[in-house]
Design a protein around this motif. Structure first.
Motif, PDB file in Angstrom:
ATOM      1  N   VAL A 170     -23.359 -46.038  22.558  1.00 33.11           N
ATOM      2  CA  VAL A 170     -24.327 -46.100  21.733  1.00 33.11           C
ATOM      3  C   VAL A 170     -24.783 -44.932  20.825  1.00 33.11           C
ATOM      4  O   VAL A 170     -25.037 -44.044  21.954  1.00 33.11           O
ATOM      5  N   PRO A 171     -25.794 -45.026  20.152  1.00 31.16           N
ATOM      6  CA  PRO A 171     -26.428 -43.564  19.936  1.00 31.16           C
ATOM      7  C   PRO A 171     -27.314 -43.101  20.674  1.00 31.16           C
ATOM      8  O   PRO A 171     -27.648 -41.687  21.086  1.00 31.16           O
ATOM      9  N   MET A 202     -20.948 -47.135  30.485  1.00 28.90           N
ATOM     10  CA  MET A 202     -21.560 -46.916  28.951  1.00 28.90           C
ATOM     11  C   MET A 202     -21.983 -45.047  28.670  1.00 28.90           C
ATOM     12  O   MET A 202     -22.063 -44.389  29.698  1.00 28.90           O
ATOM     13  N   ALA A 203     -22.275 -45.196  27.193  1.00 26.81           N
ATOM     14  CA  ALA A 203     -22.314 -43.925  27.375  1.00 26.81           C
ATOM     15  C   ALA A 203     -23.445 -43.228  26.110  1.00 26.81           C
ATOM     16  O   ALA A 203     -23.385 -44.330  25.461  1.00 26.81           O
ATOM     17  N   ALA A 204     -24.145 -42.922  25.506  1.00 25.38           N
ATOM     18  CA  ALA A 204     -25.001 -42.217  24.994  1.00 25.38           C
ATOM     19  C   ALA A 204     -23.959 -40.842  23.910  1.00 25.38           C
ATOM     20  O   ALA A 204     -24.496 -40.052  24.321  1.00 25.38           O
ATOM     21  N   SER A 205     -24.470 -41.368  22.039  1.00 25.76           N
ATOM     22  CA  SER A 205     -24.114 -39.706  21.406  1.00 25.76           C
ATOM     23  C   SER A 205     -24.654 -39.379  21.070  1.00 25.76           C
ATOM     24  O   SER A 205     -24.434 -38.138  20.420  1.00 25.76           O
ATOM     25  N   ALA A 206     -26.393 -39.868  20.952  1.00 22.43           N
ATOM     26  CA  ALA A 206     -27.319 -39.034  20.276  1.00 22.43           C
ATOM     27  C   ALA A 206     -27.145 -38.752  19.077  1.00 22.43           C
ATOM     28  O   ALA A 206     -27.044 -37.927  18.599  1.00 22.43           O
ATOM     29  N   HIS A 207     -26.489 -39.239  18.476  1.00 22.91           N
ATOM     30  CA  HIS A 207     -25.813 -39.764  17.077  1.00 22.91           C
ATOM     31  C   HIS A 207     -25.774 -38.466  16.702  1.00 22.91           C
ATOM     32  O   HIS A 207     -25.266 -38.910  15.619  1.00 22.91           O
ATOM     33  N   ARG A 208     -24.623 -38.372  17.705  1.00 24.34           N
ATOM     34  CA  ARG A 208     -23.717 -37.070  17.080  1.00 24.34           C
ATOM     35  C   ARG A 208     -22.079 -37.519  17.266  1.00 24.34           C
ATOM     36  O   ARG A 208     -22.352 -38.077  18.435  1.00 24.34           O
ATOM     37  N   GLU A 209     -21.351 -37.791  15.685  1.00 19.66           N
ATOM     38  CA  GLU A 209     -20.037 -38.068  15.929  1.00 19.66           C
ATOM     39  C   GLU A 209     -18.967 -36.579  16.895  1.00 19.66           C
ATOM     40  O   GLU A 209     -18.551 -37.303  17.807  1.00 19.66           O
ATOM     41  N   SER A 251     -21.505 -44.143  15.600  1.00 20.38           N
ATOM     42  CA  SER A 251     -22.891 -42.751  14.690  1.00 20.38           C
ATOM     43  C   SER A 251     -22.322 -41.881  13.485  1.00 20.38           C
ATOM     44  O   SER A 251     -22.699 -41.220  12.192  1.00 20.38           O
ATOM     45  N   GLY A 252     -20.940 -41.548  13.356  1.00 11.00           N
ATOM     46  CA  GLY A 252     -20.493 -41.088  12.278  1.00 11.00           C
ATOM     47  C   GLY A 252     -19.279 -41.684  11.697  1.00 11.00           C
ATOM     48  O   GLY A 252     -19.916 -42.768  11.062  1.00 11.00           O
ATOM     49  N   THR A 253     -18.572 -41.001  10.370  1.00 11.86           N
ATOM     50  CA  THR A 253     -18.375 -41.188   9.145  1.00 11.86           C
ATOM     51  C   THR A 253     -16.687 -41.658   9.807  1.00 11.86           C
ATOM     52  O   THR A 253     -15.691 -42.297   8.532  1.00 11.86           O
TER      53      THR A 253
END
Length: 334
Positions: A66-67, A94-101, A124-126
């Motif tokens: 998740v972000p 679980m892991a958090a991506s910090a809104h970074r791809e 979080s990315g495209t």
């Protein structure tokens, strides 16, 4: 330490039947599964995940990326996913991506190395090449909250666009003609859909579209509000596309002594704890957050059992407009 043979002996079934139950196969009868699970609990058998991985089998672990786990929406989804996975005999990594791809890509690679059974992701990315690689390697993937661009995977979302249109239509019935949409600068699916819903409803009503984009490069909310409030057509209502921005809006309106809803009506996407505690209470679009998490986990578990034989699906869940006081209505009990 108890073995599969020990479980088979206590349950009165064959070792292969025990193995099928432990590995999550549906090729056993309900009665056989009941006997095996009762025997497992009785003698305290625990599957050896390390041995499973060494044999080239996937661990009974679902991955979740998740972000931001500090965000109440993501945290609630994660909790529902973990609970559903646990009830099905799976752990959750679980892991958090910090809104970074780039972080998301690294986390995905680690999970692949750990032979997780499947992955749930709020992307979080495209580019999503890391997810495409995982899927080609046989890993089932379910995207939550927003679909995976460039990846043919299952997706579980809500009716962002329709819900946003309903918000604007509701404000228009209160006589508002200058409605400001407060959005962040992220180029993600939910942001785009909610802004599109706002724009479509305003266009249908022949009203001016006014979008305030808050971000490091686009300006602060304070700056945008100053410009908007000093214009000839100052807004009388604000639609915030998420709860984080809504809190900022509340602070700004309080700082400027703009009473809600007398001087400024407010509706936000996402319910949050303070929305029903502040005075006046805040009208919100409520997402079925717990159901989103449960359905995402259940969909992934179904994929694990059908071996990816079904075509990817997109499931859209409905939201609910919770009428409170900030839009000018009298609050309804929920």
């Amino acid at each position: 330490m108890a073995t599969l043979s020990d479980v088979a002996k206590v349950a009165g079934v064959g070792v292969m039947s025990v193995s099928r139950v432990v590995n999550g196969s549906r090729r056993v009868t309900a009665e056989t599964e009941r006997k095996v699970r009762a025997a497992i609990e009785r003698i305290g058998y625990e599957p050896n995940e390390a041995a499973r991985v060494l044999k080239g089998q996937r661990a009974r672990i679902l991955g979740l990326i998740v972000p931001d786990l500090a965000d109440p929406f993501f945290a609630t989804c994660a909790n529902a996913i973990q609970e559903t996975a646990w009830n099905a005999g799976y752990m959750t990594l679980m892991a958090a991506s910090a809104h970074r791809e780039d972080i998301e890509r690294h986390e995905t690679e680690i999970m692949i190395q750990r032979q997780i059974a499947g992955l749930i992701v709020i992307p979080s990315g495209t580019q999503n090449d890391h997810f495409e690689k995982a899927k080609k390697g046989g890993m089932p993937i379910v995207s939550l909250d927003r679909p995976l661009e460039n990846v043919d995977a299952d997706a579980l979302i809500v009716d962002n666009r329709a819900a946003s249109m309903l918000v604007i239509e509701h404000l228009i019935t209160h006589g508002h003609r200058n409605i400001l949409c407060v959005a962040d600068a992220e180029t993600i699916f939910t942001r785009m859909e909610r802004v599109t819903g706002y724009s479509h409803a305003m266009r249908q009503a022949n009203l001016p579209i006014r979008i305030c984009t808050v971000g490091p490069l686009t300006g602060t909310l304070s700056d945008h509000l100053t410009i908007a409030l000093n214009s000839d057509t100052a807004p009388t209502a604000i639609f915030s596309i998420n709860d984080v921005l809504a809190v900022e809006v509340l602070r700004e309106l309080q700082r400027r002594s703009l009473r809600i809803p007398d001087k400024m009506a407010l509706i936000t996407f996402d319910d949050f704890d303070a929305a029903s505690l502040v005075s006046p209470t805040i009208t919100v679009v409520r997402q079925p957050t717990v159901e989103l998490g449960r359905r995402a986990a259940s969909l992934l578990l179904d994929r694990l059992n059908d071996n990816g034989s079904q075509e990817p699906v997109r499931i859209v869940l409905p939201t609910e407009l919770i009428i409170r006081e900030s839009c000018g209505c009298r609050a309804t009990r929920k």
